[in-house]
Design a protein around this motif. Structure first.
Motif, PDB file in Angstrom:
ATOM      1  N   LYS A 204       0.831  -1.214   0.000  1.00 14.39           N
ATOM      2  CA  LYS A 204       0.000   0.000   0.000  1.00 14.39           C
ATOM      3  C   LYS A 204       0.863   1.261   0.000  1.00 14.39           C
ATOM      4  O   LYS A 204       0.529   2.248  -0.645  1.00 14.39           O
ATOM      5  CB  LYS A 204      -0.933   0.008   1.217  1.00 14.39           C
ATOM      6  CG  LYS A 204      -2.151  -0.878   1.021  1.00 14.39           C
ATOM      7  CD  LYS A 204      -3.063  -0.834   2.244  1.00 14.39           C
ATOM      8  CE  LYS A 204      -4.260  -1.750   2.053  1.00 14.39           C
ATOM      9  NZ  LYS A 204      -4.766  -2.254   3.343  1.00 14.39           N
ATOM     10  N   ALA A 205       1.974   1.222   0.764  1.00 12.02           N
ATOM     11  CA  ALA A 205       2.819   2.421   0.895  1.00 12.02           C
ATOM     12  C   ALA A 205       3.788   2.563  -0.284  1.00 12.02           C
ATOM     13  O   ALA A 205       4.366   3.620  -0.492  1.00 12.02           O
ATOM     14  CB  ALA A 205       3.600   2.356   2.202  1.00 12.02           C
ATOM     15  N   GLY A 206       3.974   1.473  -1.044  1.00 10.77           N
ATOM     16  CA  GLY A 206       4.933   1.514  -2.143  1.00 10.77           C
ATOM     17  C   GLY A 206       6.370   1.448  -1.677  1.00 10.77           C
ATOM     18  O   GLY A 206       7.308   1.695  -2.418  1.00 10.77           O
ATOM     19  N   LYS A 207       6.557   1.121  -0.403  1.00  8.72           N
ATOM     20  CA  LYS A 207       7.921   0.931   0.127  1.00  8.72           C
ATOM     21  C   LYS A 207       7.848   0.056   1.381  1.00  8.72           C
ATOM     22  O   LYS A 207       6.781  -0.081   1.976  1.00  8.72           O
ATOM     23  CB  LYS A 207       8.570   2.276   0.468  1.00  8.72           C
ATOM     24  CG  LYS A 207       7.828   3.107   1.527  1.00  8.72           C
ATOM     25  CD  LYS A 207       8.618   4.379   1.830  1.00  8.72           C
ATOM     26  CE  LYS A 207       8.184   5.054   3.124  1.00  8.72           C
ATOM     27  NZ  LYS A 207       6.871   5.728   3.050  1.00  8.72           N
ATOM     28  N   VAL A 208       8.981  -0.535   1.754  1.00  7.54           N
ATOM     29  CA  VAL A 208       9.014  -1.374   2.956  1.00  7.54           C
ATOM     30  C   VAL A 208       8.722  -0.509   4.179  1.00  7.54           C
ATOM     31  O   VAL A 208       9.332   0.545   4.357  1.00  7.54           O
ATOM     32  CB  VAL A 208      10.393  -2.071   3.104  1.00  7.54           C
ATOM     33  CG1 VAL A 208      10.488  -2.810   4.435  1.00  7.54           C
ATOM     34  CG2 VAL A 208      10.611  -3.050   1.953  1.00  7.54           C
ATOM     35  N   VAL A 209       7.767  -0.933   4.983  1.00  8.75           N
ATOM     36  CA  VAL A 209       7.442  -0.179   6.199  1.00  8.75           C
ATOM     37  C   VAL A 209       7.561  -1.108   7.406  1.00  8.75           C
ATOM     38  O   VAL A 209       7.509  -2.325   7.277  1.00  8.75           O
ATOM     39  CB  VAL A 209       6.003   0.414   6.148  1.00  8.75           C
ATOM     40  CG1 VAL A 209       5.887   1.495   5.114  1.00  8.75           C
ATOM     41  CG2 VAL A 209       4.974  -0.675   5.884  1.00  8.75           C
ATOM     42  N   THR A 210       7.718  -0.510   8.567  1.00  9.01           N
ATOM     43  CA  THR A 210       7.779  -1.287   9.803  1.00  9.01           C
ATOM     44  C   THR A 210       6.526  -1.020  10.610  1.00  9.01           C
ATOM     45  O   THR A 210       6.196   0.136  10.886  1.00  9.01           O
ATOM     46  CB  THR A 210       9.044  -0.908  10.617  1.00  9.01           C
ATOM     47  OG1 THR A 210      10.195  -1.202   9.805  1.00  9.01           O
ATOM     48  CG2 THR A 210       9.138  -1.722  11.893  1.00  9.01           C
TER      49      THR A 210
END
Length: 322
Positions: A204-210
């Motif tokens: 959803k964010a288009g990048k790796v998230v924590t």
């Protein structure tokens, strides 16, 4: 030394699941591995490559990776230290000790336990066994897809593959296996539970998230960050990875239905994938045109799970009754 530690697991047709989906459903029964889950494929492979001369292995795991590492280490005659977060059920700790592993309880979530495992690898010269983020693991996990191809025989390929995602190791292994068998175009439905949805959040964010915290009861899906490789695959156009989430209640319901219909008890992390069939999610994806309306055989990876028994199941039911 044994050729490998994992078994060639059964591929079973599920009549009741096939009826629900309107296509043949095949179950790859990874729950029947010696350590209770698919993890032994990758961890066995990694230990054979890296730990034959080791003074010991150390693994951070709330369950299945630890069980696999402990089993493989015992078979190799190497000491194992398994670091588990405090969220791990007592049952897991007991089973790890039964495999002759030294168990240390550190921190609240896997990420805390992992920091300690890395520290021990450094200070005590132990071989670090990562639970999901290593190419040797994915290579080992890929063997389940080559087995499926051999079982289905020439000319038959899955219409889609259904997997649960925790840290992304199984997903990476499945993709590797699909590439090895020339099945790269087979869509993958990647299932997570709400509150342990690190891949879905990244997509959803288009990048790796924590994630801030793991709030799902599917503790074995409990990595706060998905491995970079799994996210990278999700962004590549040659693969179709459909990321979906179900609630804890739906995952638990799937575990119970699977127990009733297939007479097999798996943990909630595995229930996330099964829930895609039982909740009608597959049908919805077909309606939305994200899966073909005439679906080839659906391959379900029954990843298993060593952290479940009837008592644990009752506890979860009690917790999740709304």
């Amino acid at each position: 030394m044994a050729e490998h530690f994992h078994l060639n697991t059964p591929l079973l047709e599920s009549v009741s699941m096939s009826k629900r989906v309107g296509a043949t459903v095949y179950l790859k029964m990874e729950n029947s591995q010696p350590s209770g889950s698919f993890k032994i494929r990758g961890i066995g492979h990694l230990c054979q490559q890296l730990a034959t001369q080791s003074k010991g292995v150390v693994c951070s795991s709330g369950g299945n990776a630890g069980m696999a590492a402990a089993y493989v280490a015992r078979k190799m005659g190497v000491p194992a230290t398994i670091i588990v977060p405090s969220s791990s059920p007592q049952l897991v700790v007991q089973r790890l000790q039964d495999e002759a592993a030294t168990v240390k309880i550190v921190g609240k979530v896997w990420d805390d336990a992992n920091a300690e495992a890395l520290r021990l690898a450094e200070t005590e010269g132990l071989t670090y066994v990562p639970p999901f983020d290593h190419p040797l693991l994915w290579q080992g996990h890929a063997t389940m897809i080559t087995e499926v191809a051999a079982s289905l025989g020439p000319g038959v390929k899955p219409g889609a593959v259904l997997v649960s995602v925790g840290g992304g190791g199984l997903l990476c292994g499945v993709i590797q296996g699909l590439k090895d068998t020339g099945w790269s175009d087979v869509p993958i439905i990647a299932m997570e539970t709400v509150g342990a949805d690190c891949l879905n959040a990244a997509v959803k964010a288009g990048k790796v998230v924590t994630l801030d915290d793991i709030t799902s009861e599917a503790k074995c899906l409990g990595a706060k960050t998905v491995c970079a490789k799994a996210f990278e695959y999700s962004q590549r156009s040659e693969f179709t990875i459909i990321s979906e989430i179900v609630t804890d209640q739906e995952a638990l319901q799937a575990v119970e239905t699977f127990l009733d219909e297939e007479r097999v008890l798996v943990e909630m992390a595995c229930g996330a994938a099964l829930a895609a069939v039982y909740t009608g999610l597959i049908r919805r994806l077909q309606k939305e045109g994200r899966l073909p309306s005439l679906l080839g055989p659906l391959l379900v990876i029954v990843c298993g799970g060593s952290s479940v028994d009837m008592k644990q199941l009752a506890t979860l039911k009690h917790k999740l009754q709304t």
